[in-house]
Design a protein around this motif. Structure first.
Motif, PDB file in Angstrom:
ATOM      1  N   ILE A  19       0.810  -1.082   0.061  1.00 20.00           N
ATOM      2  CA  ILE A  19      -0.003  -0.086   0.105  1.00 20.00           C
ATOM      3  C   ILE A  19       0.916   1.290  -0.027  1.00 20.00           C
ATOM      4  CG2 ILE A  19      -1.567   1.130   1.205  1.00 20.00           C
ATOM      5  CD1 ILE A  19      -2.892  -1.327   2.239  1.00 20.00           C
ATOM      6  N   LEU A  20       1.987   1.180   0.930  1.00 19.91           N
ATOM      7  CA  LEU A  20       2.808   2.294   0.978  1.00 19.91           C
ATOM      8  C   LEU A  20       3.438   2.570  -0.567  1.00 19.91           C
ATOM      9  CD1 LEU A  20       4.170   4.818   2.858  1.00 19.91           C
ATOM     10  CD2 LEU A  20       5.754   3.037   3.395  1.00 19.91           C
ATOM     11  N   LYS A  21       3.959   1.568  -0.951  1.00 19.90           N
ATOM     12  CA  LYS A  21       4.721   1.557  -2.385  1.00 19.90           C
ATOM     13  C   LYS A  21       3.849   2.064  -3.405  1.00 19.90           C
ATOM     14  CE  LYS A  21       8.115   0.352  -5.299  1.00 19.90           C
ATOM     15  NZ  LYS A  21       9.294   0.970  -5.164  1.00 19.90           N
ATOM     16  N   GLY A  22       2.586   1.694  -3.306  1.00 17.24           N
ATOM     17  CA  GLY A  22       1.643   2.207  -4.235  1.00 17.24           C
ATOM     18  C   GLY A  22       1.204   3.415  -4.173  1.00 17.24           C
ATOM     19  N   ALA A  23       1.169   4.141  -2.912  1.00 16.31           N
ATOM     20  CA  ALA A  23       0.710   5.350  -2.600  1.00 16.31           C
ATOM     21  C   ALA A  23       1.793   6.482  -3.091  1.00 16.31           C
ATOM     22  CB  ALA A  23       0.287   5.526  -1.175  1.00 16.31           C
ATOM     23  N   ILE A  24       2.841   6.257  -2.649  1.00 14.71           N
ATOM     24  CA  ILE A  24       3.997   7.308  -2.810  1.00 14.71           C
ATOM     25  C   ILE A  24       5.332   6.692  -3.604  1.00 14.71           C
ATOM     26  CG2 ILE A  24       3.738   8.040  -0.422  1.00 14.71           C
ATOM     27  CD1 ILE A  24       6.322   6.815   0.288  1.00 14.71           C
ATOM     28  N   GLY A  25       5.138   5.446  -4.161  1.00 12.24           N
ATOM     29  CA  GLY A  25       6.250   5.046  -5.245  1.00 12.24           C
ATOM     30  C   GLY A  25       7.572   4.579  -4.612  1.00 12.24           C
ATOM     31  N   ALA A  26       7.590   4.445  -3.352  1.00 13.10           N
ATOM     32  CA  ALA A  26       8.628   4.069  -2.431  1.00 13.10           C
ATOM     33  C   ALA A  26       8.458   3.593  -1.102  1.00 13.10           C
ATOM     34  CB  ALA A  26       9.637   4.851  -2.488  1.00 13.10           C
ATOM     35  N   GLY A  27       9.214   2.996  -0.422  1.00 14.07           N
ATOM     36  CA  GLY A  27       8.985   2.654   1.002  1.00 14.07           C
ATOM     37  C   GLY A  27       8.469   1.544   1.390  1.00 14.07           C
ATOM     38  N   ALA A  28       8.003   0.609   0.590  1.00 15.49           N
ATOM     39  CA  ALA A  28       7.663  -0.726   1.182  1.00 15.49           C
ATOM     40  C   ALA A  28       8.420  -1.398   2.350  1.00 15.49           C
ATOM     41  CB  ALA A  28       7.405  -1.635  -0.113  1.00 15.49           C
ATOM     42  N   PRO A  29       9.735  -1.122   2.246  1.00 15.92           N
ATOM     43  CA  PRO A  29      10.633  -1.729   3.242  1.00 15.92           C
ATOM     44  C   PRO A  29      10.461  -1.086   4.492  1.00 15.92           C
ATOM     45  CG  PRO A  29      11.842  -1.752   1.503  1.00 15.92           C
ATOM     46  CD  PRO A  29      10.476  -0.965   1.306  1.00 15.92           C
ATOM     47  N   VAL A  30       9.877  -0.029   4.525  1.00 16.78           N
ATOM     48  CA  VAL A  30       9.890   0.951   5.822  1.00 16.78           C
ATOM     49  C   VAL A  30       8.625   0.372   6.773  1.00 16.78           C
ATOM     50  CG1 VAL A  30       8.926   3.208   6.791  1.00 16.78           C
ATOM     51  CG2 VAL A  30      10.458   3.186   4.679  1.00 16.78           C
TER      52      VAL A  30
END
Length: 247
Positions: A19-30
């Motif tokens: 969800i985070l990756k889809g929303a901002i384009g980065a940050g899935a590992p966060v």
């Protein structure tokens, strides 16, 4: 913790990362790395996301490939990240897991603090070009050692106030090159087995499945609200990581 609960929590962490990756384009590992580190361990969490990081970023880069920052910037940033990831991978292999877990918790807190207190930081392109190599190296080393480059990479790129397609295209190259270096390095160090690769394929399916949800949220939920929810969740995860050794 039962095996079924571990699987459920791992799936939840990966869904949140998608969800985070889809929303901002980065940050899935966060989201995914701290949660998976708590359920399993840091080395597993980093290794299992190598393939998902490569494929999801390849997909996003291809979609926005004509919107990248100039080649000089992208090359310096990505090459610095690759070199840092190589160094960080050796740190991951030889530093004790409990120390690495603490590092993950501290890195998450650093990311939260910077987002809260320096949200208005603006970086010009000319200054960003000078810092691209060092910032890429620092982010890559964090990515290799703890699976989390966000405190450096996302903060650095966000400070340039780029349009979303340009941000995604440029940072996707950074993540792709790091994954290309991480994969063989972790395999050579005995941290990336065929079993973990198969787990990575399953993780990839979850990430890809929930990325459209994040893209929908980006269109319908105010960015400020979404950011606050993410920071609260990250704060809870970081607190859990850091207090667990004392319980």
């Amino acid at each position: 913790m039962s095996f079924e609960l571990e699987l459920f929590l791992a799936a939840l962490a990966l869904a949140g990362g998608g969800i985070l990756k889809g929303a901002i384009g980065a940050g899935a590992p966060v989201l995914a790395i701290p949660a998976l580190s708590l359920i399993f361990d840091v080395r597993y969490a980093v290794a299992v996301l190598v393939i998902p990081n490569l494929i999801t970023n390849l997909s996003q880069w291809w979609q926005y490939r004509d919107r990248m920052l100039p080649r000089a910037f992208t090359t310096l940033f990505a090459a610095g990240g690759a070199l840092g990831a190589l160094v960080g991978s050796f740190m991951l292999a030889f530093i004790p897991p409990d120390i690495l877990l603490t590092v993950v918790g501290l890195v998450v807190l650093l990311y939260i603090a910077f987002r809260l207190f320096r949200a208005d930081w603006v970086l010009s392109y000319s200054r960003g070009l000078l810092l691209a190599g060092p910032a890429g190296f620092a982010g890559g080393m964090l990515q290799g050692a703890a699976g989390l480059s966000a405190p450096v990479s996302i903060t650095f790129m966000s400070a340039m106030k780029l349009e979303r397609p340009t941000f995604i295209a440029t940072i996707s190259v950074f993540f792709m090159l790091m994954s290309i270096i991480q994969g063989p390095t972790l395999a050579g160090l005995g941290l990336l087995s065929w079993k973990i690769l198969l787990h990575g394929v399953a993780a990839l399916a979850l990430l890809l499945g929930f990325m459209p949800v994040g893209a929908w949220l980006a269109r319908h939920v105010p960015r400020e609200t979404f950011d606050k929810l993410i920071l609260v969740l990250l704060g809870a995860i970081a607190a859990k990581i850091l207090i667990t050794p004392f319980l």
